[in-house]
Motif scaffolding. Sequence first.
Motif, PDB file in Angstrom:
ATOM      1  N   PRO A   1       0.826  -1.203   0.000  1.00 21.91           N
ATOM      2  CA  PRO A   1       0.000   0.000   0.000  1.00 21.91           C
ATOM      3  C   PRO A   1       0.857   1.249   0.000  1.00 21.91           C
ATOM      4  CG  PRO A   1      -0.814  -1.594   1.601  1.00 21.91           C
ATOM      5  CD  PRO A   1       0.500  -2.107   1.115  1.00 21.91           C
ATOM      6  N   SER A   2       0.310   2.313  -0.567  1.00 25.85           N
ATOM      7  CA  SER A   2       1.079   3.540  -0.733  1.00 25.85           C
ATOM      8  C   SER A   2       1.447   4.172   0.602  1.00 25.85           C
ATOM      9  CB  SER A   2       0.291   4.532  -1.582  1.00 25.85           C
ATOM     10  OG  SER A   2      -0.972   4.798  -0.983  1.00 25.85           O
ATOM     11  N   ILE A   3       0.691   3.882   1.678  1.00 22.76           N
ATOM     12  CA  ILE A   3       0.994   4.521   2.965  1.00 22.76           C
ATOM     13  C   ILE A   3       1.965   3.702   3.800  1.00 22.76           C
ATOM     14  CG2 ILE A   3      -1.261   5.651   3.023  1.00 22.76           C
ATOM     15  CD1 ILE A   3      -2.126   3.582   5.093  1.00 22.76           C
ATOM     16  N   GLU A   4       2.295   2.486   3.344  1.00 18.45           N
ATOM     17  CA  GLU A   4       3.160   1.639   4.158  1.00 18.45           C
ATOM     18  C   GLU A   4       4.543   2.272   4.292  1.00 18.45           C
ATOM     19  OE1 GLU A   4       5.211  -2.786   4.159  1.00 18.45           O
ATOM     20  OE2 GLU A   4       3.630  -2.308   2.716  1.00 18.45           O
ATOM     21  N   GLY A   5       5.053   2.322   5.552  1.00 21.35           N
ATOM     22  CA  GLY A   5       6.356   2.900   5.824  1.00 21.35           C
ATOM     23  C   GLY A   5       6.348   4.405   5.953  1.00 21.35           C
ATOM     24  N   ARG A   6       5.157   5.013   5.867  1.00 22.82           N
ATOM     25  CA  ARG A   6       5.092   6.475   5.936  1.00 22.82           C
ATOM     26  C   ARG A   6       5.150   6.945   7.382  1.00 22.82           C
ATOM     27  NH1 ARG A   6      -0.143   8.914   3.342  1.00 22.82           N
ATOM     28  NH2 ARG A   6      -1.047   8.550   5.402  1.00 22.82           N
ATOM     29  N   GLN A   7       5.963   7.943   7.666  1.00 28.39           N
ATOM     30  CA  GLN A   7       6.019   8.565   8.981  1.00 28.39           C
ATOM     31  C   GLN A   7       5.149   9.815   8.963  1.00 28.39           C
ATOM     32  OE1 GLN A   7       9.917   8.830  10.888  1.00 28.39           O
ATOM     33  NE2 GLN A   7      10.793   7.576   9.238  1.00 28.39           N
ATOM     34  N   GLN A   8       4.329   9.981  10.002  1.00 26.95           N
ATOM     35  CA  GLN A   8       3.390  11.095  10.020  1.00 26.95           C
ATOM     36  C   GLN A   8       2.936  11.353  11.454  1.00 26.95           C
ATOM     37  OE1 GLN A   8       0.013   8.765   7.953  1.00 26.95           O
ATOM     38  NE2 GLN A   8      -1.010   9.950   9.566  1.00 26.95           N
ATOM     39  N   LEU A   9       2.215  12.451  11.644  1.00 29.51           N
ATOM     40  CA  LEU A   9       1.529  12.709  12.896  1.00 29.51           C
ATOM     41  C   LEU A   9       0.163  12.054  12.852  1.00 29.51           C
ATOM     42  CD1 LEU A   9       2.354  16.496  13.477  1.00 29.51           C
ATOM     43  CD2 LEU A   9       3.348  14.523  14.664  1.00 29.51           C
ATOM     44  N   ALA A  10      -0.269  11.514  13.988  1.00 26.34           N
ATOM     45  CA  ALA A  10      -1.578  10.868  14.043  1.00 26.34           C
ATOM     46  C   ALA A  10      -2.071  10.867  15.482  1.00 26.34           C
ATOM     47  CB  ALA A  10      -1.510   9.444  13.502  1.00 26.34           C
ATOM     48  N   ALA A  11      -3.383  10.762  15.631  1.00 25.84           N
ATOM     49  CA  ALA A  11      -4.003  10.586  16.948  1.00 25.84           C
ATOM     50  C   ALA A  11      -4.323   9.114  17.113  1.00 25.84           C
ATOM     51  CB  ALA A  11      -5.263  11.434  17.056  1.00 25.84           C
ATOM     52  N   ILE A  12      -3.817   8.508  18.170  1.00 27.59           N
ATOM     53  CA  ILE A  12      -4.052   7.096  18.452  1.00 27.59           C
ATOM     54  C   ILE A  12      -5.023   7.002  19.625  1.00 27.59           C
ATOM     55  CG2 ILE A  12      -3.029   4.895  19.095  1.00 27.59           C
ATOM     56  CD1 ILE A  12      -2.188   5.850  16.352  1.00 27.59           C
ATOM     57  N   VAL A  13      -6.060   6.188  19.440  1.00 28.91           N
ATOM     58  CA  VAL A  13      -7.110   6.026  20.453  1.00 28.91           C
ATOM     59  C   VAL A  13      -7.181   4.557  20.848  1.00 28.91           C
ATOM     60  CG1 VAL A  13      -9.565   6.285  20.970  1.00 28.91           C
ATOM     61  CG2 VAL A  13      -8.399   7.954  19.490  1.00 28.91           C
TER      62      VAL A  13
ATOM     63  N   PHE B   1      -1.403  12.035  20.871  1.00 24.84           N
ATOM     64  CA  PHE B   1      -1.150  12.585  19.545  1.00 24.84           C
ATOM     65  C   PHE B   1       0.343  12.770  19.368  1.00 24.84           C
ATOM     66  CE2 PHE B   1      -0.624  16.238  16.623  1.00 24.84           C
ATOM     67  CZ  PHE B   1      -1.306  15.737  15.514  1.00 24.84           C
ATOM     68  N   GLY B   2       0.882  12.248  18.238  1.00 26.07           N
ATOM     69  CA  GLY B   2       2.309  12.368  18.009  1.00 26.07           C
ATOM     70  C   GLY B   2       2.738  11.623  16.766  1.00 26.07           C
ATOM     71  N   PRO B   3       4.052  11.493  16.552  1.00 28.42           N
ATOM     72  CA  PRO B   3       4.556  10.832  15.338  1.00 28.42           C
ATOM     73  C   PRO B   3       4.397   9.316  15.409  1.00 28.42           C
ATOM     74  CG  PRO B   3       6.388  11.498  16.743  1.00 28.42           C
ATOM     75  CD  PRO B   3       5.147  12.064  17.377  1.00 28.42           C
ATOM     76  N   VAL B   4       4.012   8.727  14.284  1.00 28.44           N
ATOM     77  CA  VAL B   4       3.900   7.271  14.156  1.00 28.44           C
ATOM     78  C   VAL B   4       4.470   6.889  12.790  1.00 28.44           C
ATOM     79  CG1 VAL B   4       1.840   7.122  15.609  1.00 28.44           C
ATOM     80  CG2 VAL B   4       1.590   7.337  13.132  1.00 28.44           C
ATOM     81  N   VAL B   5       4.691   5.596  12.595  1.00 26.76           N
ATOM     82  CA  VAL B   5       5.031   5.069  11.282  1.00 26.76           C
ATOM     83  C   VAL B   5       3.973   4.022  10.930  1.00 26.76           C
ATOM     84  CG1 VAL B   5       6.573   3.309  12.238  1.00 26.76           C
ATOM     85  CG2 VAL B   5       6.802   3.989   9.839  1.00 26.76           C
ATOM     86  N   ILE B   6       3.443   4.122   9.712  1.00 28.96           N
ATOM     87  CA  ILE B   6       2.450   3.145   9.243  1.00 28.96           C
ATOM     88  C   ILE B   6       3.221   1.948   8.719  1.00 28.96           C
ATOM     89  CG2 ILE B   6       0.463   2.767   7.768  1.00 28.96           C
ATOM     90  CD1 ILE B   6       0.128   4.992   9.843  1.00 28.96           C
ATOM     91  N   THR B   7       2.902   0.772   9.216  1.00 29.20           N
ATOM     92  CA  THR B   7       3.707  -0.399   8.878  1.00 29.20           C
ATOM     93  C   THR B   7       2.843  -1.642   8.818  1.00 29.20           C
ATOM     94  OG1 THR B   7       5.668  -1.658   9.507  1.00 29.20           O
ATOM     95  CG2 THR B   7       4.232  -0.918  11.294  1.00 29.20           C
ATOM     96  N   LEU B   8       3.440  -2.705   8.300  1.00 26.57           N
ATOM     97  CA  LEU B   8       2.813  -4.020   8.318  1.00 26.57           C
ATOM     98  C   LEU B   8       3.382  -4.795   9.497  1.00 26.57           C
ATOM     99  CD1 LEU B   8       2.820  -5.150   4.567  1.00 26.57           C
ATOM    100  CD2 LEU B   8       0.855  -4.505   5.950  1.00 26.57           C
ATOM    101  N   LEU B   9       2.509  -5.267  10.352  1.00 25.60           N
ATOM    102  CA  LEU B   9       2.914  -6.081  11.485  1.00 25.60           C
ATOM    103  C   LEU B   9       2.534  -7.520  11.201  1.00 25.60           C
ATOM    104  CD1 LEU B   9       1.845  -3.800  14.477  1.00 25.60           C
ATOM    105  CD2 LEU B   9       4.090  -4.003  13.396  1.00 25.60           C
ATOM    106  N   GLY B  10       3.461  -8.447  11.442  1.00 27.03           N
ATOM    107  CA  GLY B  10       3.185  -9.850  11.200  1.00 27.03           C
ATOM    108  C   GLY B  10       4.370 -10.513  10.541  1.00 27.03           C
ATOM    109  N   GLY B  11       4.153 -11.752  10.053  1.00 25.69           N
ATOM    110  CA  GLY B  11       5.208 -12.507   9.403  1.00 25.69           C
ATOM    111  C   GLY B  11       5.135 -12.398   7.894  1.00 25.69           C
ATOM    112  N   GLN B  12       5.761 -13.360   7.225  1.00 34.10           N
ATOM    113  CA  GLN B  12       5.791 -13.352   5.774  1.00 34.10           C
ATOM    114  C   GLN B  12       4.451 -13.721   5.162  1.00 34.10           C
ATOM    115  OE1 GLN B  12       8.367 -12.425   3.786  1.00 34.10           O
ATOM    116  NE2 GLN B  12       9.447 -11.818   5.653  1.00 34.10           N
TER     117      GLN B  12
END
Length: 653
Positions: free
Chosen positions: A446-458, A558-569
Amino acid sequence: MLSGRSRSGLLSWRHAMGALLLSLAVAIGYVAFGDASLFSAVEGQTLNWRFRLRGPIAPPPTAAVIAIDDATLARLKRWPLPRRVLADATTRLAAAGAKVIGIDLLLLEPEQPTSGTGLGPGDLALIDALDAGGRALLPVAFVFTPLPPPDDSVVEIARAASFRIVRAPSGGDAGVLRATGLLSPIEPLRRVATLGHVNLPVDADGSLRHLSVAVAFGGAYVPALPVEAARRFAGLAPGDMTLQVGGRLTLGDRVVQIDRQLRWPINFYGPRGTVPTYPLIDLLEGKVPDAALAGRVVIIGATALGVGDTFVTPFSHVFPGVEVLATAIGNLVAGQTLDRGGTPRGWSIVAILTLGLAAFALARLRSPLSIVAIAVALLAGWFVVAQLAFEAKGLWLDVTFPSVAILLSAGYVAIGRATLERRLRRNLARYHSPMIVDMLAEREHPSIEGRQQLAAIVFVDIAGSTRRAERQSPPDVARFLHEFHGRIERVVGPHGGVPLQFMGDGAMIIFGVPTPGPNDAAAALTAARELVDDIRGWNLELAAAGATPLAIGIGIHFGPVVITLLGGQEQAQLSAAGDTVNVASRVEALTRLHRAEIAVSGAVIDAVTAAGRGDLLVGFVELPAQEIRGREGRLAVWVARGLLAPAPSAEAG
């Protein structure tokens, strides 16, 4: 999540068999219906394109036309022309060294009977001129409208002019052009000339592309005038020419491939006038040099406006019939005929099967947008091959049916992929927010994978869920959690919240995906307050049903996060990672310690204030700086209590 490779892999061997069957069906359709009017007209247009791409070429020095043109009629002021004029022209052509002389005029009646033989001087002069050289050709024309059975005398004329050797297939000669009547020159002219038919049937689209090598009439096959001209030019006897119905025409050692309708495609040299053409009046006045006529087949015919017949050809919309005959003669004599027989048909069938399967194989390995590009590339590639074969070898490879095979296979892939994509999206939508389903389905990464950004986590959690589960059966617990998760989804979705995980009696939600913005923290807090309101209403329903109300805890950071894939192969899920996620989880845990429904970090307070949404902070109080387990330093935390009042007694889940 399924990768692009996995999705294309879903087009399994069953789909490959389907593509093969489609290609086989197209190949069978080509064999059975390739000569049908509709397909013949479409394929004929592709042949026109090939002629135009090739451009005009020099005709061989084998044929010439003496044209009864507008200038000739203006000088002679007669139509039909006097037979004496035709006799003079024939004599001059013989003197110039013309090898074969043909007259493309139907001389059906005597000119002016005056002598005891019933023929006038013009007819007698023409008979003498034709007989003198022993090289004359005259036309016959067939009629195809319903008529009574022909007289024996007419049938005898056809048989006398017919092929001596005919080989018909065991299955008969279905599809052969059959005439009902015959128009022929008067008997004295027939005796001094070789006869050949001049019928030029056009295709369904009105274009002339073929010569009918022979027409069936009265049990005989009468050859076309160009065929007889080529035979006479080569010095062959009638027995040296063989017609194999639906297969080939043999002229001595030369073989011409013909179709089931006894036709072969004419190889046009260019537009009108490409074959050397001279006005009849110039011939009569000695203005045509002998060298232009010597050793050639010369055909006299009408080209004047309103007199001669004209046809639509690849190079011209007004192409004289006499020049069509001369072109066909040039093809036969010089061996420049186009071949649409067994070899081109075999290669066309191979192309149908190969290109159809290639379109399937290539299209399934790429994104949906590239299917069109692949189909276009294959179509263009085959047309280039067909063009090269046409120009270099005179082969007419079919373009229409291979194109159909390509388009059907590519369409089959597109439809199959679209069906699989819809199924995939439905399945993904059960586990992911609709906002990111398209991103997960469109490509392997996905185009957002690996992107670093600000986000609100709830983080959301139910207090006392362990005791509640002890009092319920497993199906009741499952229904309860399904209802709870559904309420979270319905509340956060309109505000841009994306549930990344549902964790038993809790959930992790992100605000700022797929597009981060300055209002993400405010949106998260708005959704949290609405979720508390929603749970308050649900508690009233539970109490009315005699069930225990519930209490929830919501933590926001609220702060910086990285969008990533969590899991195995083999199995992974889209998520967010970083210190912001850990802090949000710890902030949610503080709700149980301080008996609050919502706890937010100072970063959330700052972001909400900066967004101009101070109204969302009503009811919040600041706690002393809090220690966060596993993290150095203290964190500013604000909480809101009593939003679910009267709050039930709760224990940690």
